[in-house]
Design a protein around this motif. Structure first.
Motif, PDB file in Angstrom:
ATOM      1  N   ILE A   1       0.422  -9.174  -7.450  1.00 46.10           N
ATOM      2  CA  ILE A   1      -0.381  -8.094  -6.874  1.00 46.10           C
ATOM      3  C   ILE A   1      -1.302  -7.598  -7.981  1.00 46.10           C
ATOM      4  CG2 ILE A   1      -0.393  -5.777  -5.884  1.00 46.10           C
ATOM      5  CD1 ILE A   1       2.305  -6.254  -4.719  1.00 46.10           C
ATOM      6  N   TYR A   2      -2.555  -7.494  -7.667  1.00 50.90           N
ATOM      7  CA  TYR A   2      -3.539  -6.984  -8.619  1.00 50.90           C
ATOM      8  C   TYR A   2      -4.128  -5.731  -8.011  1.00 50.90           C
ATOM      9  CZ  TYR A   2      -7.843  -6.907 -11.469  1.00 50.90           C
ATOM     10  OH  TYR A   2      -8.870  -6.554 -12.297  1.00 50.90           O
ATOM     11  N   ARG A   3      -4.048  -4.632  -8.746  1.00 50.64           N
ATOM     12  CA  ARG A   3      -4.557  -3.369  -8.229  1.00 50.64           C
ATOM     13  C   ARG A   3      -5.698  -2.901  -9.114  1.00 50.64           C
ATOM     14  NH1 ARG A   3      -1.798   2.327  -9.419  1.00 50.64           N
ATOM     15  NH2 ARG A   3      -2.900   3.639  -7.938  1.00 50.64           N
TER      16      ARG A   3
ATOM     17  N   SER B   1      -3.033  -8.896  -2.964  1.00 49.10           N
ATOM     18  CA  SER B   1      -1.763  -9.556  -3.254  1.00 49.10           C
ATOM     19  C   SER B   1      -1.853 -10.986  -2.763  1.00 49.10           C
ATOM     20  CB  SER B   1      -0.600  -8.829  -2.575  1.00 49.10           C
ATOM     21  OG  SER B   1      -0.742  -8.877  -1.193  1.00 49.10           O
TER      22      SER B   1
ATOM     23  N   TYR C   1       6.930  -0.707 -10.558  1.00 47.91           N
ATOM     24  CA  TYR C   1       5.845   0.268 -10.471  1.00 47.91           C
ATOM     25  C   TYR C   1       6.330   1.632 -10.948  1.00 47.91           C
ATOM     26  CZ  TYR C   1       2.199   3.245  -8.482  1.00 47.91           C
ATOM     27  OH  TYR C   1       1.205   4.181  -8.326  1.00 47.91           O
TER      28      TYR C   1
ATOM     29  N   ALA D   1       0.823  -1.206   0.000  1.00 40.46           N
ATOM     30  CA  ALA D   1       0.000   0.000   0.000  1.00 40.46           C
ATOM     31  C   ALA D   1       0.861   1.262   0.000  1.00 40.46           C
ATOM     32  CB  ALA D   1      -0.926   0.002   1.218  1.00 40.46           C
TER      33      ALA D   1
ATOM     34  N   ALA E   1      -3.104   2.330  -2.680  1.00 43.51           N
ATOM     35  CA  ALA E   1      -4.378   1.630  -2.704  1.00 43.51           C
ATOM     36  C   ALA E   1      -4.467   0.861  -1.391  1.00 43.51           C
ATOM     37  CB  ALA E   1      -4.426   0.663  -3.880  1.00 43.51           C
TER      38      ALA E   1
ATOM     39  N   THR F   1      -6.112  -2.601   0.858  1.00 48.30           N
ATOM     40  CA  THR F   1      -6.470  -3.991   0.620  1.00 48.30           C
ATOM     41  C   THR F   1      -7.475  -4.455   1.654  1.00 48.30           C
ATOM     42  OG1 THR F   1      -5.562  -6.163   0.060  1.00 48.30           O
ATOM     43  CG2 THR F   1      -4.642  -5.091   2.002  1.00 48.30           C
TER      44      THR F   1
ATOM     45  N   LEU G   1       1.645   1.511  -3.810  1.00 43.67           N
ATOM     46  CA  LEU G   1       0.528   1.379  -4.753  1.00 43.67           C
ATOM     47  C   LEU G   1      -0.528   2.470  -4.559  1.00 43.67           C
ATOM     48  CD1 LEU G   1      -0.130  -2.479  -4.651  1.00 43.67           C
ATOM     49  CD2 LEU G   1       0.881  -1.182  -6.528  1.00 43.67           C
TER      50      LEU G   1
ATOM     51  N   ASP H   1      -9.527   1.726  -6.046  1.00 48.37           N
ATOM     52  CA  ASP H   1      -8.456   2.115  -5.130  1.00 48.37           C
ATOM     53  C   ASP H   1      -8.036   0.958  -4.240  1.00 48.37           C
ATOM     54  OD1 ASP H   1      -8.012   4.703  -5.856  1.00 48.37           O
ATOM     55  OD2 ASP H   1      -9.333   5.598  -4.361  1.00 48.37           O
ATOM     56  N   GLN H   2      -8.204  -0.247  -4.709  1.00 52.83           N
ATOM     57  CA  GLN H   2      -7.898  -1.416  -3.879  1.00 52.83           C
ATOM     58  C   GLN H   2      -6.933  -2.330  -4.610  1.00 52.83           C
ATOM     59  OE1 GLN H   2     -11.495  -3.339  -2.129  1.00 52.83           O
ATOM     60  NE2 GLN H   2     -12.562  -1.499  -2.827  1.00 52.83           N
ATOM     61  N   TYR H   3      -6.205  -3.098  -3.816  1.00 54.97           N
ATOM     62  CA  TYR H   3      -5.346  -4.108  -4.421  1.00 54.97           C
ATOM     63  C   TYR H   3      -5.511  -5.408  -3.659  1.00 54.97           C
ATOM     64  CZ  TYR H   3      -2.033  -3.922  -0.536  1.00 54.97           C
ATOM     65  OH  TYR H   3      -1.469  -4.001   0.706  1.00 54.97           O
TER      66      TYR H   3
END
Lengths: 203, 592
Positions: free
Chosen positions: B467-469, B478, B502, B272, B277, B279, B275, B474-476
């Motif tokens: 990791i998927y964002r 992992s 990133y 976070a 974002a 989780t 990113l 606004d969330q990821y």
């Protein structure tokens, strides 16, 4: 006469702050509810005093209080009165000093704590006394507490200094040790005895 | 930390040591701006970027929008960041250079080696006895400093701030020297060290690091540190400096070392932090809905934000009307609450500021822990709302207990999140989207389990982690770390690789990139950026490219299949991106 917390006065716009106005109910001379605030420099042991009183615990690792913690504890007096203390344990850090009125406004009791091994904390305690004399409730019960009394060897504030200062300012004085539990219950018992009782329940 | 042990550990862990001979290193790690100016020999090479690395130290600062590199002569100062000592220390610089050299030979994993070896990270400030004269202090891989524009120290990650007054003054001198020229210093490179500067009004933040993280990452970390300070004090602290430029701010931050040290620690484990974002804790849709409904209920009674969290993961959150919470604010708030032990002792009411929401004003936070991990935060603008919020909490607690939310939370915590080993062979039929992830996990024992993973261990096709964002939410999410990414060091190294990826994908001026496939001796890294989501995946370094791509498509499909459990739905006004995600799935092959 009554104290702001135990006898909620809904017409009073003055008090504000963190006062439990909603659940007051009719005043009851036998079951008092009292807002108590602890003030003092950081690290003097305010949280330790509260946790010793409320939970009978002592944790020597220092946990810095953030903002203020809220705890409550009820004690019974010999005359079969019960007193429920709603305790605001405030953070001693400088950044919270400006927010102190939020916690002490409307408090019936202020416990001002210093560390007997730290003259600076005794000076800070005197600052709080003056602040409360200026801005606290006029009939607030104040106690001056010298904590860490178990550390006699490193004492730097003579007990007499505390006694003298308390006497001059009409306060109750006691030395405590949250570590050994010395005088912790006595502190709250004594406060409870000194509380003004609502003589005539007004309904 | 003893010198010899840390060096030996690092060289064991990091066989790819810096190939530069020691003498080169000596001249590399040796720049101070003061001295270069004093020698009158600063060359500005506007057109030569990146060419100077081998020549000696280099100084880079931003001039308007362009980056300018300045070649500076070597100075005799020893560590590259012991500026104020300058040439007076040349007599003993030999020894220290050897010490520094040993540190430079690994790539960034020394500083917490001993602590992580002792299993878990210890909060709070360490090495308070150090100052800038200590060899051990100079050897630290990553320093963070906050100082005022008059050069007064405010915070240092290592060592006692007050003892670092001289060092702070030097940092201030560098910044104001460049500012006097009508410019801003952003970055100074000195050998393996980067010195990153961030100026926020009267507050200066500096990071000195030899971890090889990209400039943008380090700057982002300084931004978060600044945000953390604002969360504690609000931006009105600027007024203190207007009244008195020599204002000493350290007492105002008394007792917050744990907050900063825990934030800095999170730079190496919490995605976070780069990113931007948040989780969620995986939960059955109905469970999260039940939590959301009661939070919504209290939000309508004058609560600005209601957040229910488990550690750093969101269970549910609700904002009043149009108020929305920035993921960075959530990160800083949960870091503040989790790192301050007193919140666990009893319910608390504390002023806090959300820097992205309103950096000038305090909100009031009611914080209550339901158990060791799960806590409720109710934020309000009203300073006397404590009893109301306490009542809200009692109502919320009753609902959470009645609908078993708290026990489901504990179960999810035990079970963990998505595991690469569980990546399904075939996309699940549409009808099974509502299956719990745990039910899917049962599939892993079935004979259909994906067995292509002939290379390495971990998931199919050598998939180690992803990791998927989701950009709109606004969330990821992992995946859990699994073999072979087991130790904290390996995890930290992977996150640093992700961070690099990133920032290379988001580099201004070059991007936006859509895909990146990168193979080095540690991993195959695959990144895929679409307008709707970003996927970062790490594979075994021997993984097959075509298979890796196929696997990434599967991951996207899998995330889509379980999105009701891993994401908080409807938390953002733009959260209708679901169909777009599906549209994007299975198109990765066409890019690569």
């Amino acid at each position: 006469m009554g104290c702001a917390a135990s006898v909620p006065d809904k017409s009073s716009g003055r008090s504000g702050g963190l006062n439990n106005l909603e659940n007051g109910g009719p005043p009851d001379a036998k079951n008092l509810r009292v807002k108590l605030v602890l003030l003092g420099d950081s690290g003097v042991g305010k949280s330790c005093i509260v946790l010793r009183f409320v939970r009978g615990q002592f944790d020597p690792t220092s946990k810095v209080t953030v903002g203020a913690s809220f705890l409550s504890q009820t004690i019974a007096l010999q005359d079969s009165t019960t007193v429920k203390f709603e305790i605001w344990d405030t953070a001693g850090q400088e950044r919270y000093a400006a927010l102190a009125p939020l916690y002490y406004r409307g408090a019936a009791v202020a416990v001002i704590v210093y560390d007997i091994t730290s003259p600076e904390s005794f000076t800070k305690a005197q600052y709080w006394v003056k602040e409360l004399q200026k801005h606290g409730s006029p009939d607030i019960v104040m106690a001056l507490v010298g904590n860490k009394a178990d550390l006699q060897d490193s004492r730097e504030v003579p007990a007499q200094d505390g006694i003298d200062y308390a006497e001059k300012n009409g306060m109750f004085f006691i030395e405590t040790s949250a570590k050994t539990a010395d005088n912790i219950n006595q502190l709250f018992q004594e406060i409870a005895k000194r509380l003004p009782r609502p003589s005539v329940p007004d309904s | 930390m003893s010198t010899s042990s840390s060096s030996s550990i690092s060289s064991d862990d990091e066989p790819n040591s810096n190939p530069n001979p020691i003498d080169d290193e000596l001249s590399l790690a040796s720049v101070t701006l003061n001295e270069s100016n004093g020698n009158g020999s600063v060359n500005v090479n506007e057109n030569e970027n990146e060419n100077n690395r081998q020549d000696g130290g280099e100084i880079t600062w931003g001039r308007k929008n362009s980056e300018v590199e300045v070649e500076a002569p070597s100075s005799p100062s020893s560590s590259g960041y012991a500026g104020e000592r300058g040439s007076s220390e040349t007599t003993n610089s030999r020894i220290e250079d050897d010490e520094i050299q040993q540190v430079n030979n690994d790539d960034g994993f020394v500083d917490e080696v001993n602590h992580s070896r002792a299993s878990s990270w210890v909060p709070g400030k360490r090495h308070v006895d150090e100052d800038d004269a200590s060899i051990s202090w100079r050897k630290r891989k990553k320093h963070f400093f906050i100082l005022s524009n008059s050069g007064k120290p405010i915070y240092s990650r290592y060592g006692d701030e007050h003892k670092l007054a001289g060092f702070s003054a030097t940092l201030q001198a560098i910044i104001s020297f460049v500012e006097n020229e009508g410019d801003h210093v952003k970055l100074v490179r000195a050998g393996n060290h980067q010195v990153v500067f961030l100026v926020k009004g009267p507050i200066y933040l500096v990071c000195i690091s030899c971890t090889e993280e990209p400039y943008e990452s380090l700057k982002g970390q300084l931004e978060l540190i600044y945000g953390q300070m604002i969360l504690i004090l609000t931006k009105s602290l600027n007024r203190c400096f207007e009244k008195n430029p020599k204002f000493d701010m350290t007492p105002l931050l008394g007792g917050t070392d744990v907050v900063f040290s825990s934030l800095i620690h999170s730079f190496s484990w919490n995605p976070a932090t780069f990113l931007h974002a948040y989780t969620c804790l995986p939960l059955a849709y109905a469970t999260r809905q039940a939590a959301g409904a009661i939070l919504q209920d209290v939000a309508e009674s004058g609560v600005l934000f209601a957040l229910l969290m488990c550690k750093n993961k969101v269970i549910s959150l609700v904002g009043a009307q149009k108020a929305s919470l920035h993921p960075d604010d959530m990160l800083l708030l949960s870091n503040f609450v989790m790192s301050s032990e007193s919140f666990r002792t009893s319910e608390c009411f504390s002023p806090i500021c959300l820097p992205r929401y309103n950096p000038m004003a305090f909100l009031y936070a009611y914080v209550h822990y339901f158990d060791d991990d799960t806590y409720l935060m109710l934020l309000t603008t009203s300073s006397d709302a404590f009893y109301h919020l306490k009542d809200c909490r009692i109502r919320i607690e009753m609902v959470l207990l009645k609908s078993n939310v708290l026990s489901e939370v504990q179960r999810s915590l035990l079970e963990g999140g998505m595991r690469v080993e569980d990546l399904p062979l075939d996309p699940l039929p549409r009808s099974s989207i509502s299956h719990r992830m745990s039910q899917q996990r049962l599939l892993t024992d079935s004979p259909e389990r994906f067995r292509e993973s002939s290379v390495g261990i971990g998931g199919p096709a050598g998939l180690w982690n992803f990791i998927y964002r989701s950009i709109y939410m606004d969330q990821y999410v992992s995946s859990e770390f699994s073999s072979p990414i087991n130790s904290h060091q390996q995890q930290k190294r992977l996150y640093r690789a992700y961070q690099k990826l990133y920032s290379s994908m988001h580099e201004k001026g070059i991007g936006p990139h859509r895909t990146q496939f990168r193979r080095d001796e540690n991993y195959v890294l695959l990144c895929w950026v679409t307008p709707d989501f970003e996927l970062y995946a790490a594979f075994d370094p021997l993984a097959d490219k075509a298979l890796a791509i196929k696997t990434c498509n599967r991951v996207c499909q899998w995330v889509k299949d379980v999105e009701n459990e891993i994401f908080l739905q409807g938390a953002s006004p733009f959260s209708c991106a679901t169909d777009k995600t599906e549209f994007a799935v299975l198109m990765l092959e066409s890019y690569l």
